[in-house]
Scaffold this active site. Structure first.
Site, PDB file in Angstrom:
ATOM      1  N   CYS A 271      44.187  73.553  69.330  1.00 55.71           N
ATOM      2  CA  CYS A 271      44.919  74.006  70.519  1.00 55.71           C
ATOM      3  C   CYS A 271      45.594  72.832  71.220  1.00 55.71           C
ATOM      4  O   CYS A 271      46.544  73.015  71.974  1.00 55.71           O
ATOM      5  CB  CYS A 271      43.969  74.725  71.468  1.00 55.71           C
ATOM      6  SG  CYS A 271      42.549  73.705  71.913  1.00 55.71           S
TER       7      CYS A 271
ATOM      8  N   THR B 153      44.912  87.565  73.410  1.00 50.45           N
ATOM      9  CA  THR B 153      43.546  88.109  73.483  1.00 50.45           C
ATOM     10  C   THR B 153      42.983  87.864  74.881  1.00 50.45           C
ATOM     11  O   THR B 153      42.308  88.739  75.446  1.00 50.45           O
ATOM     12  CB  THR B 153      42.626  87.449  72.421  1.00 50.45           C
ATOM     13  OG1 THR B 153      43.314  87.394  71.189  1.00 50.45           O
ATOM     14  CG2 THR B 153      41.341  88.222  72.256  1.00 50.45           C
TER      15      THR B 153
ATOM     16  N   ASN C 227      39.134  77.769  64.717  1.00 52.20           N
ATOM     17  CA  ASN C 227      39.676  76.453  64.324  1.00 52.20           C
ATOM     18  C   ASN C 227      38.640  75.339  64.330  1.00 52.20           C
ATOM     19  O   ASN C 227      38.703  74.426  63.511  1.00 52.20           O
ATOM     20  CB  ASN C 227      40.910  76.094  65.163  1.00 52.20           C
ATOM     21  CG  ASN C 227      40.605  75.949  66.629  1.00 52.20           C
ATOM     22  OD1 ASN C 227      39.742  76.643  67.166  1.00 52.20           O
ATOM     23  ND2 ASN C 227      41.296  75.053  67.284  1.00 52.20           N
TER      24      ASN C 227
ATOM     25  N   GLU D  29      36.327  74.012  81.242  1.00 49.69           N
ATOM     26  CA  GLU D  29      35.042  73.739  80.610  1.00 49.69           C
ATOM     27  C   GLU D  29      34.758  72.246  80.783  1.00 49.69           C
ATOM     28  O   GLU D  29      35.545  71.516  81.369  1.00 49.69           O
ATOM     29  CB  GLU D  29      35.101  74.105  79.126  1.00 49.69           C
ATOM     30  CG  GLU D  29      35.344  75.587  78.902  1.00 49.69           C
ATOM     31  CD  GLU D  29      35.251  75.987  77.434  1.00 49.69           C
ATOM     32  OE1 GLU D  29      35.877  75.311  76.594  1.00 49.69           O
ATOM     33  OE2 GLU D  29      34.559  76.975  77.142  1.00 49.69           O
TER      34      GLU D  29
ATOM     35  N   GLY E 235      40.358  81.359  72.676  1.00 47.28           N
ATOM     36  CA  GLY E 235      41.134  82.039  71.638  1.00 47.28           C
ATOM     37  C   GLY E 235      42.589  82.119  72.060  1.00 47.28           C
ATOM     38  O   GLY E 235      43.054  81.332  72.898  1.00 47.28           O
TER      39      GLY E 235
ATOM     40  N   GLU F 203      39.964  79.890  77.776  1.00 47.97           N
ATOM     41  CA  GLU F 203      40.611  78.721  77.166  1.00 47.97           C
ATOM     42  C   GLU F 203      41.551  79.245  76.101  1.00 47.97           C
ATOM     43  O   GLU F 203      41.098  79.752  75.067  1.00 47.97           O
ATOM     44  CB  GLU F 203      39.561  77.800  76.528  1.00 47.97           C
ATOM     45  CG  GLU F 203      38.553  77.243  77.506  1.00 47.97           C
ATOM     46  CD  GLU F 203      39.167  76.319  78.531  1.00 47.97           C
ATOM     47  OE1 GLU F 203      40.246  75.748  78.272  1.00 47.97           O
ATOM     48  OE2 GLU F 203      38.573  76.172  79.611  1.00 47.97           O
TER      49      GLU F 203
END
Ligand code: NAD
Length: 480
Positions: A282, A230, A150, A461, A226, A248
């Site tokens: 997101c 996943t 994205n 992060e 992602g 994340e």
């Protein structure tokens, strides 16, 4: 047909298998380049290169590392037009957005962490007259960075910049859906004089190269952005391997609009929060809760504003709303719109594939879609759609609003729109999310912790959080 290449040991090379996958331009539906289908063999070559570079890079002075990273940031700025265009073609996002957000943030990420590397200090703990502890923060060694489609270059640099600034060597995998800017970036790395093997970029799908990166015994930390499924898969695949993991993941973010908000500004910003990047962020606010006294007024203004978004060719500078990233993603988003109808929702605007004339007639465009009449528990309001689709729901009081906001498995971001200071603080405290924006959305300070709770991720992060993740602390205790 242009062939994208891997970047291993400072060189651009073809995948060992000789296999490539198609790279499709979402705005036209046409194949326009080929992506290497890398595998374990390419990974081994990259690991050898990374091993050879590891010690020298770890011992390179902080200033020198910062100098090389700053040069990379400068090169991104110098190539901003080309990179923004490449991102628009590869991803379908509007080129003006790509330039203002993706490219701007990519160089900002690198510049920020170049400086952070020189400012990062470790802790010291005195034990009275008995002893002193100090903590060393050494690079981890070889780390893996896996990023989504994205914000292809933006999220790629958000990971590799702190990893490199901390003295690690990196094996990175961009999304196979949007590989182009990472490829262009590898050329900039060569130009910037990044030593061979310090950063290795392997292209390919999750199963072919993502999974081998996550489970390789020499890769000691994985920074992944992602989908939540996943992320869950990676957690299972690496169980028992004692790797550091930063995950994340997805979001289903609530937007809480109280009756005392600044109405006009709130409408503008809530539209931006729902539909920026075609809703493929997101952090997008896709569940919009509105205090009942202003529900109808807000709905009318919101829908009218959404209807004014200009859908079109991503390369046209007037375009505000481009294509969704792929045919399969478009079909997934459209299937959620059908589901919303089955669940009793009313489409207030949008609801179908958008037709754009000319070169984009086969593109994967979806009309910005607003739905009302659904309850909080339905799948439309529980599952991440990750497209230009949002729902409107009324609420009667603050407690109910917070309960609705917290009523999903996700907990990434949220925004609250009110002029009541006490309420803003209360709601911020009670919302289950890693990020709460009050009277704003996507206002980012790179020093702040970034990430989510619940199924939205593990770890943070940003700023010192990233520097801590990419270093291994070692405490030294000295008795006086
Ligand atoms: P995805 O999980 O399908 O893929 C992400 C990356 O992982 C890609 O590079 C992919 O090739 C790779 N991958 C896939 N399977 C893998 C495996 N088994 N092992 C290792 N790597 C694997 O996600 P996506 O569709 O590219 O991105 C959209 C998702 O990302 C959404 O859920 C969105 O919310 C999330 N996202 C989260 C953040 C955040 O900061 N929390 C930011 C952006 C996007």
């Amino acid at each position: 047909m242009q062939k994208i290449e891997n970047y291993i040991n400072g060189e651009l090379i073809a995948p060992s298998s000789g296999n490539y996958i198609d790279n499709i331009e979402p705005a036209t539906g046409k194949i326009y380049s080929l992506v290497p289908e890398s595998n374990d063999k390419d990974l081994e070559t990259a690991i050898v290169a990374a091993e050879a570079a590891k010690e020298t890079w770890a011992n390179t002075s902080l200033e020198k590392r910062a100098e090389i990273l700053s040069k990379l940031a400068d090169l991104i700025d110098e190539n901003a037009e080309e990179l923004a265009k490449a991102e628009a073609i590869d991803n379908g996002k509007a080129v003006t957005f790509a330039k203002a957000v993706d490219v701007y943030r990519s160089s900002a990420n690198i510049r920020f962490f170049a400086q952070a590397g020189t400012q990062f200090a470790s802790e010291s703990h005195a034990m009275g007259n008995l002893a002193i502890n100090y903590t060393l923060r050494d690079p981890i060694g070889i780390v893996g960075c896996i990023s989504p489609w994205n914000f292809p270059l933006y999220l790629f640099t958000w990971k590799i910049a702190p990893a490199l600034a901390c003295g690690n060597v990196v094996i990175a995998k961009p999304s196979e859906v949007t590989p182009m800017t990472a490829y262009l970036f590898s050329k900039l790395c060569i130009e910037a004089g990044l030593p061979a093997g310090v950063l290795n970029i392997l292209h390919g799908t999750g199963p072919s190269i993502g999974a081998p990166i996550t489970t390789h015994p020499k890769i000691k930390a994985i920074s992944f952005t992602g989908g939540s499924s996943t992320g869950a898969h990676i957690t299972k695949a690496t169980a028992g391997m004692f790797k550091k993991l930063s995950l994340e993941l997805g979001g289903k973010n609530p937007t809480l609009v109280f009756a005392d908000c600044d109405f006009k500004e709130t409408v503008n910003e809530v539209v931006r929060a729902a539909f920026s990047n075609q809703g493929q962020i997101c952090l997008c606010g896709s569940r919009i809760y509105i205090e009942r006294p202003i529900y109808e007024k807000f709905k009318a203004a919101f829908v009218s504003q959404v209807n004014s978004l200009r859908i079109g060719d991503p390369l046209d500078e007037q375009t505000q709303h481009g294509a969704t990233v792929s045919k399969s993603h478009m079909e997934k988003v459209l299937s959620y719109i059908e589901l919303a109808k089955e669940e009793g929702g009313t489409i207030l605007t949008g609801g179908k594939r958008a037709k754009v004339q000319g070169r984009c007639q086969d593109g994967f465009f979806i009309e910005p879609t607003v739905i009302e009449g659904l309850n909080n528990q339905c799948r439309t309001n529980q599952e991440e759609i990750f497209g230009p689709v949002c729902t409107l729901m009324p609420f009667d009081n603050e407690t109910e609003a917070v309960t609705l906001a917290n009523g999903t498995q996700y907990g990434l971001a949220s925004s609250v729109w009110t002029n009541d200071l006490k309420r803003a603080h209360r709601v911020a405290k009670n919302i289950e999310a890693g990020i709460v924006w009050i009277n704003c959305w996507l206002l980012r300070d790179l020093r702040t912790p970034f990430g989510g709770v619940k199924s939205s991720g593990v770890g943070r992060e940003g700023g010192l959080e990233a520097m801590r993740f990419f270093t291994e602390p070692k405490n030294v205790c000295i008795k006086y």
